[in-house]
Design a protein around this motif. Structure first.
Motif: not given
Length: 112
Positions: A93-100
């Motif tokens: 979830i955190t890496s998805g947010y960082i990717a955004d």
């Protein structure tokens, strides 16, 4: 009739500057094609789930030995395994947010 069908087929084709829609995606992919970049991106992106799976396998294999060494109960060992799965979920979830925020490359490199 043939002329109207040809006009209808041309209206589906994508031209640079047109909005990208699901109906026009096959035409975009046909025009762009698949190259070395796409193959490299596929290999890199396919490696991420493989690494996650390898980590989960390592945890499953070593958890019993770690529990025995630290004199943990079966409940504590299983809780340790569950905590690692929760950590993977939080990390994804955190890496998805960082990717955004930053783009996809940074979180993928960070995951290794």
């Amino acid at each position: 009739a043939d002329q109207s069908m040809a006009m209808h087929a041309d209206s589906k084709k994508w031209k640079p500057g047109d909005p990208i829609t699901a109906a026009k995606l096959p035409y975009i992919l046909e025009e762009v094609g698949v190259g070395a970049y796409h193959a490299r991106a596929f290999v890199i992106l396919a490696a991420v789930p493989f690494v996650h799976g390898a980590c989960m396998l390592a945890m499953a294999v070593t958890s019993h030995a770690v529990g025995h060494e630290l004199h943990l109960t079966d409940l504590q060992v299983r809780s340790l395994e569950a905590a690692s799965v929760c950590g993977v979920c939080i990390g994804e979830i955190t890496s998805g947010y960082i990717a955004d925020l930053k783009g996809r490359r940074f979180p993928i490199l960070l995951s290794f």
